[in-house]
Motif scaffolding. Structure first.
Motif, PDB file in Angstrom:
ATOM      1  N   MET A  83       0.844  -1.190   0.000  1.00  0.00           N
ATOM      2  CA  MET A  83       0.000   0.000   0.000  1.00  0.00           C
ATOM      3  C   MET A  83       0.879   1.239   0.000  1.00  0.00           C
ATOM      4  O   MET A  83       1.647   1.460   0.947  1.00  0.00           O
ATOM      5  CB  MET A  83      -0.903  -0.005   1.233  1.00  0.00           C
ATOM      6  N   ASN A  84       0.794   2.003  -1.060  1.00  0.00           N
ATOM      7  CA  ASN A  84       1.575   3.233  -1.200  1.00  0.00           C
ATOM      8  C   ASN A  84       0.646   4.437  -1.250  1.00  0.00           C
ATOM      9  O   ASN A  84      -0.556   4.301  -1.476  1.00  0.00           O
ATOM     10  CB  ASN A  84       2.412   3.179  -2.475  1.00  0.00           C
ATOM     11  N   SER A  85       1.209   5.608  -1.044  1.00  0.00           N
ATOM     12  CA  SER A  85       0.448   6.861  -1.098  1.00  0.00           C
ATOM     13  C   SER A  85      -0.808   6.763  -0.254  1.00  0.00           C
ATOM     14  O   SER A  85      -1.917   7.116  -0.688  1.00  0.00           O
ATOM     15  CB  SER A  85       0.088   7.202  -2.544  1.00  0.00           C
ATOM     16  N   LEU A  86      -0.642   6.292   0.952  1.00  0.00           N
ATOM     17  CA  LEU A  86      -1.793   6.060   1.822  1.00  0.00           C
ATOM     18  C   LEU A  86      -2.493   7.363   2.177  1.00  0.00           C
ATOM     19  O   LEU A  86      -1.859   8.426   2.336  1.00  0.00           O
ATOM     20  CB  LEU A  86      -1.350   5.324   3.083  1.00  0.00           C
ATOM     21  N   LYS A  87      -3.803   7.254   2.320  1.00  0.00           N
ATOM     22  CA  LYS A  87      -4.665   8.391   2.646  1.00  0.00           C
ATOM     23  C   LYS A  87      -5.402   8.094   3.953  1.00  0.00           C
ATOM     24  O   LYS A  87      -5.610   6.923   4.297  1.00  0.00           O
ATOM     25  CB  LYS A  87      -5.678   8.619   1.533  1.00  0.00           C
ATOM     26  N   PRO A  88      -5.840   9.132   4.657  1.00  0.00           N
ATOM     27  CA  PRO A  88      -6.610   8.886   5.889  1.00  0.00           C
ATOM     28  C   PRO A  88      -7.836   7.995   5.653  1.00  0.00           C
ATOM     29  O   PRO A  88      -8.190   7.196   6.536  1.00  0.00           O
ATOM     30  CB  PRO A  88      -7.007  10.298   6.328  1.00  0.00           C
ATOM     31  N   GLU A  89      -8.430   8.078   4.486  1.00  0.00           N
ATOM     32  CA  GLU A  89      -9.603   7.250   4.200  1.00  0.00           C
ATOM     33  C   GLU A  89      -9.260   5.775   3.983  1.00  0.00           C
ATOM     34  O   GLU A  89     -10.157   4.940   3.840  1.00  0.00           O
ATOM     35  CB  GLU A  89     -10.369   7.787   2.983  1.00  0.00           C
ATOM     36  N   ASP A  90      -7.987   5.443   3.966  1.00  0.00           N
ATOM     37  CA  ASP A  90      -7.578   4.037   3.916  1.00  0.00           C
ATOM     38  C   ASP A  90      -7.580   3.397   5.307  1.00  0.00           C
ATOM     39  O   ASP A  90      -7.355   2.183   5.428  1.00  0.00           O
ATOM     40  CB  ASP A  90      -6.176   3.907   3.306  1.00  0.00           C
ATOM     41  N   THR A  91      -7.816   4.196   6.325  1.00  0.00           N
ATOM     42  CA  THR A  91      -7.856   3.672   7.683  1.00  0.00           C
ATOM     43  C   THR A  91      -8.964   2.645   7.827  1.00  0.00           C
ATOM     44  O   THR A  91     -10.121   2.914   7.506  1.00  0.00           O
ATOM     45  CB  THR A  91      -8.061   4.818   8.682  1.00  0.00           C
ATOM     46  N   ALA A  92      -8.599   1.449   8.289  1.00  0.00           N
ATOM     47  CA  ALA A  92      -9.566   0.349   8.401  1.00  0.00           C
ATOM     48  C   ALA A  92      -8.853  -0.868   8.986  1.00  0.00           C
ATOM     49  O   ALA A  92      -7.628  -0.889   9.113  1.00  0.00           O
ATOM     50  CB  ALA A  92     -10.151  -0.008   7.042  1.00  0.00           C
ATOM     51  N   VAL A  93      -9.646  -1.860   9.308  1.00  0.00           N
ATOM     52  CA  VAL A  93      -9.101  -3.192   9.572  1.00  0.00           C
ATOM     53  C   VAL A  93      -9.086  -3.930   8.243  1.00  0.00           C
ATOM     54  O   VAL A  93     -10.102  -3.982   7.545  1.00  0.00           O
ATOM     55  CB  VAL A  93      -9.938  -3.950  10.608  1.00  0.00           C
ATOM     56  N   TYR A  94      -7.929  -4.489   7.908  1.00  0.00           N
ATOM     57  CA  TYR A  94      -7.753  -5.183   6.642  1.00  0.00           C
ATOM     58  C   TYR A  94      -7.768  -6.691   6.871  1.00  0.00           C
ATOM     59  O   TYR A  94      -7.082  -7.201   7.756  1.00  0.00           O
ATOM     60  CB  TYR A  94      -6.441  -4.758   5.994  1.00  0.00           C
ATOM     61  N   TYR A  95      -8.554  -7.362   6.038  1.00  0.00           N
ATOM     62  CA  TYR A  95      -8.727  -8.803   6.146  1.00  0.00           C
ATOM     63  C   TYR A  95      -8.273  -9.481   4.860  1.00  0.00           C
ATOM     64  O   TYR A  95      -8.588  -8.995   3.766  1.00  0.00           O
ATOM     65  CB  TYR A  95     -10.190  -9.160   6.375  1.00  0.00           C
ATOM     66  N   CYS A  96      -7.582 -10.595   4.994  1.00  0.00           N
ATOM     67  CA  CYS A  96      -7.357 -11.411   3.807  1.00  0.00           C
ATOM     68  C   CYS A  96      -8.361 -12.558   3.830  1.00  0.00           C
ATOM     69  O   CYS A  96      -8.874 -12.943   4.889  1.00  0.00           O
ATOM     70  CB  CYS A  96      -5.929 -11.913   3.707  1.00  0.00           C
ATOM     71  N   ALA A  97      -8.643 -13.079   2.652  1.00  0.00           N
ATOM     72  CA  ALA A  97      -9.658 -14.103   2.528  1.00  0.00           C
ATOM     73  C   ALA A  97      -9.327 -15.021   1.362  1.00  0.00           C
ATOM     74  O   ALA A  97      -8.678 -14.609   0.395  1.00  0.00           O
ATOM     75  CB  ALA A  97     -11.026 -13.463   2.312  1.00  0.00           C
ATOM     76  N   ALA A  98      -9.787 -16.261   1.467  1.00  0.00           N
ATOM     77  CA  ALA A  98      -9.590 -17.244   0.415  1.00  0.00           C
ATOM     78  C   ALA A  98     -10.890 -17.419  -0.360  1.00  0.00           C
ATOM     79  O   ALA A  98     -11.943 -17.717   0.230  1.00  0.00           O
ATOM     80  CB  ALA A  98      -9.153 -18.562   1.014  1.00  0.00           C
ATOM     81  N   TYR A  99     -10.786 -17.244  -1.671  1.00  0.00           N
ATOM     82  CA  TYR A  99     -11.958 -17.369  -2.539  1.00  0.00           C
ATOM     83  C   TYR A  99     -12.387 -18.832  -2.624  1.00  0.00           C
ATOM     84  O   TYR A  99     -11.614 -19.737  -2.305  1.00  0.00           O
ATOM     85  CB  TYR A  99     -11.577 -16.830  -3.911  1.00  0.00           C
ATOM     86  N   LYS A 100     -13.595 -19.073  -3.115  1.00  0.00           N
ATOM     87  CA  LYS A 100     -14.155 -20.417  -3.124  1.00  0.00           C
ATOM     88  C   LYS A 100     -13.459 -21.356  -4.080  1.00  0.00           C
ATOM     89  O   LYS A 100     -13.586 -22.574  -3.972  1.00  0.00           O
ATOM     90  CB  LYS A 100     -15.636 -20.347  -3.478  1.00  0.00           C
ATOM     91  N   THR A 101     -12.689 -20.815  -5.033  1.00  0.00           N
ATOM     92  CA  THR A 101     -11.979 -21.659  -5.995  1.00  0.00           C
ATOM     93  C   THR A 101     -10.686 -20.961  -6.415  1.00  0.00           C
ATOM     94  O   THR A 101     -10.346 -19.900  -5.888  1.00  0.00           O
ATOM     95  CB  THR A 101     -12.885 -21.987  -7.195  1.00  0.00           C
ATOM     96  N   TYR A 102      -9.983 -21.543  -7.376  1.00  0.00           N
ATOM     97  CA  TYR A 102      -8.643 -21.070  -7.709  1.00  0.00           C
ATOM     98  C   TYR A 102      -8.649 -19.802  -8.552  1.00  0.00           C
ATOM     99  O   TYR A 102      -7.611 -19.157  -8.718  1.00  0.00           O
ATOM    100  CB  TYR A 102      -7.872 -22.167  -8.458  1.00  0.00           C
ATOM    101  N   TYR A 103      -9.799 -19.429  -9.095  1.00  0.00           N
ATOM    102  CA  TYR A 103      -9.822 -18.321 -10.040  1.00  0.00           C
ATOM    103  C   TYR A 103     -11.042 -17.453  -9.785  1.00  0.00           C
ATOM    104  O   TYR A 103     -12.145 -17.948  -9.591  1.00  0.00           O
ATOM    105  CB  TYR A 103      -9.863 -18.852 -11.468  1.00  0.00           C
TER     106      TYR A 103
END
Length: 128
Positions: A83-103
Protein backbone atom coordinates in the motif's frame (compact mmCIF):
# COMPACT_ATOMS: atom_id res chain seq x y z
CA UNK A 1 -7.76 -26.69 9.63
CA UNK A 2 -7.41 -23.80 7.19
CA UNK A 3 -5.94 -20.71 8.74
CA UNK A 4 -5.12 -17.21 7.50
CA UNK A 5 -3.03 -14.86 9.61
CA UNK A 6 -2.55 -11.21 8.64
CA UNK A 7 0.29 -8.98 9.78
CA UNK A 8 1.94 -5.69 8.90
CA UNK A 9 -0.68 -3.20 9.98
CA UNK A 10 0.15 -0.12 11.99
CA UNK A 11 0.12 3.65 12.16
CA UNK A 12 1.48 5.63 9.22
CA UNK A 13 1.31 9.21 8.05
CA UNK A 14 -0.58 10.19 4.92
CA UNK A 15 1.57 9.60 1.86
CA UNK A 16 3.41 6.75 3.51
CA UNK A 17 3.50 3.03 2.74
CA UNK A 18 2.79 -0.28 4.44
CA UNK A 19 2.98 -3.87 3.31
CA UNK A 20 0.47 -6.32 4.68
CA UNK A 21 1.12 -10.03 4.69
CA UNK A 22 -1.26 -12.96 4.95
CA UNK A 23 0.20 -16.35 5.80
CA UNK A 24 -1.94 -19.36 4.95
CA UNK A 25 -1.77 -23.03 5.78
CA UNK A 26 -0.05 -24.89 2.95
CA UNK A 27 -2.47 -27.33 1.37
CA UNK A 28 -5.23 -24.83 1.65
CA UNK A 29 -3.37 -21.92 0.06
CA UNK A 30 -2.39 -23.49 -3.23
CA UNK A 31 -5.95 -24.04 -4.42
CA UNK A 32 -7.56 -20.66 -3.94
CA UNK A 33 -7.65 -17.20 -5.35
CA UNK A 34 -6.97 -14.73 -2.54
CA UNK A 35 -8.40 -11.35 -1.71
CA UNK A 36 -8.05 -8.39 0.62
CA UNK A 37 -11.00 -6.56 2.12
CA UNK A 38 -11.19 -3.72 4.60
CA UNK A 39 -13.70 -2.43 7.10
CA UNK A 40 -13.65 1.08 8.47
CA UNK A 41 -15.43 1.90 11.76
CA UNK A 42 -19.17 1.98 11.28
CA UNK A 43 -18.96 0.87 7.66
CA UNK A 44 -19.43 -2.33 5.71
CA UNK A 45 -16.60 -4.56 4.66
CA UNK A 46 -15.32 -3.45 1.25
CA UNK A 47 -13.33 -5.22 -1.42
CA UNK A 48 -9.77 -3.99 -1.94
CA UNK A 49 -7.92 -6.40 -4.22
CA UNK A 50 -7.78 -10.01 -5.37
CA UNK A 51 -5.37 -12.32 -7.15
CA UNK A 52 -6.07 -15.59 -8.87
CA UNK A 53 -3.98 -18.73 -8.49
CA UNK A 54 -4.05 -19.43 -12.22
CA UNK A 55 -2.24 -16.77 -14.22
CA UNK A 56 -1.89 -14.41 -11.29
CA UNK A 57 -4.62 -12.13 -12.61
CA UNK A 58 -5.25 -9.21 -10.30
CA UNK A 59 -8.28 -7.04 -9.60
CA UNK A 60 -8.59 -3.82 -7.61
CA UNK A 61 -11.21 -1.54 -6.21
CA UNK A 62 -11.23 1.80 -8.03
CA UNK A 63 -10.33 3.56 -4.79
CA UNK A 64 -6.94 1.82 -4.58
CA UNK A 65 -5.95 1.38 -8.23
CA UNK A 66 -2.48 2.73 -8.89
CA UNK A 67 -1.65 2.85 -5.17
CA UNK A 68 -2.03 -0.73 -3.93
CA UNK A 69 -0.49 -3.90 -5.34
CA UNK A 70 -1.52 -7.45 -4.47
CA UNK A 71 0.92 -10.29 -4.98
CA UNK A 72 1.48 -13.83 -3.79
CA UNK A 73 4.43 -16.08 -3.08
CA UNK A 74 3.16 -19.61 -3.41
CA UNK A 75 6.43 -21.06 -2.13
CA UNK A 76 5.89 -19.16 1.13
CA UNK A 77 2.11 -19.61 1.19
CA UNK A 78 1.79 -15.86 1.59
CA UNK A 79 -0.18 -13.12 -0.12
CA UNK A 80 0.84 -9.48 0.18
CA UNK A 81 -0.77 -6.10 -0.14
CA UNK A 82 1.68 -3.29 -0.83
CA UNK A 83 0.00 0.00 0.00
CA UNK A 84 1.57 3.23 -1.20
CA UNK A 85 0.45 6.86 -1.10
CA UNK A 86 -1.79 6.06 1.82
CA UNK A 87 -4.66 8.39 2.65
CA UNK A 88 -6.61 8.89 5.89
CA UNK A 89 -9.60 7.25 4.20
CA UNK A 90 -7.58 4.04 3.92
CA UNK A 91 -7.86 3.67 7.68
CA UNK A 92 -9.57 0.35 8.40
CA UNK A 93 -9.10 -3.19 9.57
CA UNK A 94 -7.75 -5.18 6.64
CA UNK A 95 -8.73 -8.80 6.15
CA UNK A 96 -7.36 -11.41 3.81
CA UNK A 97 -9.66 -14.10 2.53
CA UNK A 98 -9.59 -17.24 0.42
CA UNK A 99 -11.96 -17.37 -2.54
CA UNK A 100 -14.16 -20.42 -3.12
CA UNK A 101 -11.98 -21.66 -6.00
CA UNK A 102 -8.64 -21.07 -7.71
CA UNK A 103 -9.82 -18.32 -10.04
CA UNK A 104 -11.95 -15.25 -9.76
CA UNK A 105 -12.74 -12.70 -12.42
CA UNK A 106 -13.88 -9.12 -12.33
CA UNK A 107 -16.96 -8.41 -10.27
CA UNK A 108 -16.99 -11.89 -8.77
CA UNK A 109 -13.73 -11.17 -6.99
CA UNK A 110 -15.34 -8.32 -5.07
CA UNK A 111 -18.14 -10.30 -3.45
CA UNK A 112 -17.38 -11.10 0.18
CA UNK A 113 -19.91 -13.94 0.18
CA UNK A 114 -17.82 -15.77 -2.44
CA UNK A 115 -14.90 -16.13 -0.01
CA UNK A 116 -14.86 -19.18 2.22
CA UNK A 117 -12.11 -18.41 4.74
CA UNK A 118 -11.10 -15.21 6.52
CA UNK A 119 -8.25 -14.03 8.68
CA UNK A 120 -8.66 -12.13 11.93
CA UNK A 121 -7.66 -8.78 10.43
CA UNK A 122 -4.87 -6.26 10.92
CA UNK A 123 -5.49 -2.61 11.70
CA UNK A 124 -4.17 0.17 9.49
CA UNK A 125 -4.36 3.77 10.68
CA UNK A 126 -3.35 6.62 8.41
CA UNK A 127 -2.91 9.98 10.10
CA UNK A 128 -3.36 13.27 8.27
Amino acid sequence: QAQLVESGGGLVQAGGSLRLSCAASGRFFSSYAMGWFRQAPGKERDFVAAISWIGGDTYYADSVKGRFTISRDNAKNTVYLQMNSLKPEDTAVYYCAAYKTYYCSGYGCSLAEEYDYWGQGTRVTVSS
